[in-house]
Design a protein around this motif. Structure first.
Motif, mmCIF file in Angstrom:
data_model
loop_
_atom_site.group_PDB
_atom_site.id
_atom_site.type_symbol
_atom_site.label_atom_id
_atom_site.label_comp_id
_atom_site.label_asym_id
_atom_site.label_seq_id
_atom_site.Cartn_x
_atom_site.Cartn_y
_atom_site.Cartn_z
ATOM 1 N N ALA A 1 1.208 -1.512 -0.021
ATOM 2 C CA ALA A 1 0.257 0.172 0.182
ATOM 3 C C ALA A 1 0.944 1.228 0.035
ATOM 4 C CB ALA A 1 -0.943 -0.106 1.327
ATOM 5 N N GLY A 2 2.544 1.248 0.541
ATOM 6 C CA GLY A 2 2.696 2.646 1.109
ATOM 7 C C GLY A 2 3.397 2.546 -0.478
ATOM 8 N N LEU A 3 3.815 1.668 -1.481
ATOM 9 C CA LEU A 3 4.747 1.777 -2.511
ATOM 10 C C LEU A 3 3.515 2.350 -3.424
ATOM 11 C CD1 LEU A 3 6.512 -1.269 -3.063
ATOM 12 C CD2 LEU A 3 7.224 0.978 -2.225
ATOM 13 N N ARG A 4 2.385 1.753 -3.115
ATOM 14 C CA ARG A 4 0.888 2.554 -4.402
ATOM 15 C C ARG A 4 0.711 3.678 -3.957
ATOM 16 N NH1 ARG A 4 -0.380 -1.577 -7.468
ATOM 17 N NH2 ARG A 4 -0.410 -3.737 -6.670
ATOM 18 N N ARG A 5 0.812 4.644 -2.996
ATOM 19 C CA ARG A 5 0.989 5.158 -2.495
ATOM 20 C C ARG A 5 2.326 6.335 -2.900
ATOM 21 N NH1 ARG A 5 -0.500 8.500 3.660
ATOM 22 N NH2 ARG A 5 -0.479 10.452 2.966
ATOM 23 N N ALA A 6 2.890 5.984 -2.744
ATOM 24 C CA ALA A 6 4.660 6.147 -3.356
ATOM 25 C C ALA A 6 3.486 6.750 -5.224
ATOM 26 C CB ALA A 6 5.829 6.071 -3.307
ATOM 27 N N LEU A 7 3.488 5.487 -5.803
ATOM 28 C CA LEU A 7 3.633 6.280 -6.944
ATOM 29 C C LEU A 7 2.618 6.883 -7.428
ATOM 30 C CD1 LEU A 7 3.477 1.957 -7.987
ATOM 31 C CD2 LEU A 7 4.987 4.206 -8.817
ATOM 32 N N ARG A 8 1.464 6.693 -6.877
ATOM 33 C CA ARG A 8 -0.029 8.173 -7.321
ATOM 34 C C ARG A 8 0.860 9.395 -6.495
ATOM 35 N NH1 ARG A 8 -3.272 4.472 -4.125
ATOM 36 N NH2 ARG A 8 -2.858 5.640 -2.353
#
Length: 410
Positions: A213-220
């Protein structure tokens, strides 16, 4: 008067002369070896650095991700747990954790001399070998399988020869340089970098859903950022073993970063694991074309990517590296302990570690009772195949018992 030309030697005569020269050379070397042994001359090894001692004494734990503590909560690696056991027992020692995730036994050999000089340990603990299966790392798989005709094979073949030792001392061969270009230099924005680092810490702690989830937020927050894409690709292959998903993310990161060669190298790994050897070789061709110094990848291109590693060759290389590390420490009068990994004792790397301990006379800490059963894996293994906090605690307890016997008993 007819001209007379000198007779040219026949092929048989030339072959005989060559054979006589080779026999004479072999006889000369044999005589030189016999004389050197009769005179009891030393092995011409370089003089060790002056011993250094710290107070309290230092226990140096050198190894890969299992020494670093991947899979456990922060502060729960086996060196951390060993320090706690020593403190509770009233023993004054400082435990240093020198874990390098992904490093193979040869890379740790190169790091050992620097660690001995800088850390001044009174005891060295070694755990290495499982990463030797990585085909894409310098001096790993290829060195075990004859891809490089380097001094690994010469040292092993001529072990104990005084003449060879004299020649090595007279004409030293420098170790292959460590390439700084393969080390990550993350150019991501500070906020994105912070999220990536936090996600990696959560992954090591086994909190995979939160890490993703943290990586996906970084990509957003930073769409298309190559380091966030790269981190997501590594997460899929390290945490879940999903090579096909890793290929998708790493392909998107390709060509966008100053560290493009590093990204392409991991993409080649993922493609090979995903069953796409032709595409993996294409990435290797690109890297070699841009970086002629990547000789280990050029050898892979010539030989092709094997379907499975040669476990016999890998075991020989692992045992050799561990024996050389033990010998380097003992030349400084520093005792060494070897440890096995926590899985099946019949894996090629655990057998190689046990062989190295037997041949070098080093104590062996056997951790193979941790995850070699379904019950053990459920209790001591993390989701990514490493140990969890309980597993590393057991490793520390096993090591503590050996240390009590070897260095703490008056």
């Amino acid at each position: 008067m007819a001209l007379r030309f000198p007779r040219l030697p026949s092929a048989a005569t030339s072959a005989g002369a060559l054979a006589n020269c080779l026999l004479g050379l072999a006889a000369g070397l044999w005589i030189a070896e016999a004389l050197l042994r009769a005179l009891a001359l030393p092995q011409f090894e370089p003089a060790p650095s002056p011993p250094c001692v710290k107070d309290p004494p230092v226990i140096l734990c050198l190894g890969d991700s299992f020494t670093y503590g991947v899979g456990a909560a922060p502060g729960q690696s086996y060196p951390d747990r060993l320090q706690s056991l020593l403190d509770r027992s009233g023993k004054r020692f400082t435990v240093l954790r020198r874990g390098f995730p992904g490093e193979n036994s040869y890379g740790l050999r190169l790091k050992l001399a620097e660690a001995l000089d800088q850390d001044c340990p009174s005891q060295v603990v070694l755990l290495a070998g499982v990463n030797n299966t990585d085909l894409f790392r310098p001096n790993s798989y290829l060195r075990a399988n004859g891809g490089f005709r380097d001094r690994f094979q010469a040292d092993e073949f001529f072990a104990g020869s005084r003449v060879y030792a004299l020649l090595r001392a007279a004409f030293p061969v420098p170790p292959p340089p460590r390439r700084a270009s393969w080390e990550p230099k993350v150019p991501a924005p500070p906020a994105t970098l912070a999220r990536i680092q936090a996600a990696r810490a959560l992954q090591q702690a086994g909190r995979l859903a939160v890490a993703e989830a943290g990586l996906r937020r970084a990509l957003r927050e930073s769409p298309g950022d190559p380091e966030a894409l790269y981190a997501m690709g590594l997460f899929h292959i390290q945490a879940h073993g999903r090579a096909a998903d890793a290929v998708r993310w790493l392909s998107d990161a390709r060509g966008r970063s100053p560290e493009d060669l590093r990204i392409r190298l991991d993409l080649a790994r993922a493609l090979h694991r995903a069953g796409k050897p032709a595409e993996s070789l294409n990435e290797l061709r690109f890297i070699v074309g841009k970086d002629p110094g990547a000789a280990h990848l050029a050898v892979l291109l010539r030989r092709g990517l094997p379907e499975r590693p040669d476990e016999t060759g890998l075991g020989r290389m692992t045992a050799y590296d561990l024996e050389r590390m033990a010998a380097a420490a003992r030349r400084r009068k520093i005792p060494v302990i070897l440890m096995t990994y926590g899985d099946d004792p019949e894996t090629w790397y655990n057998r190689a570690i046990a062989d190295a301990a037997r041949r070098s006379g080093a104590p062996l800490v056997r951790n193979t009772d941790l995850t070699d059963t379904p019950e053990g894996r459920a209790k001591y293994a993390s989701a990514d195949g490493h140990l969890n906090s309980s597993g590393y605690s057991r490793v520390a307890e096993n090591l503590f018992r050996i240390l009590e016997t070897d260095i703490m008993t008056p």
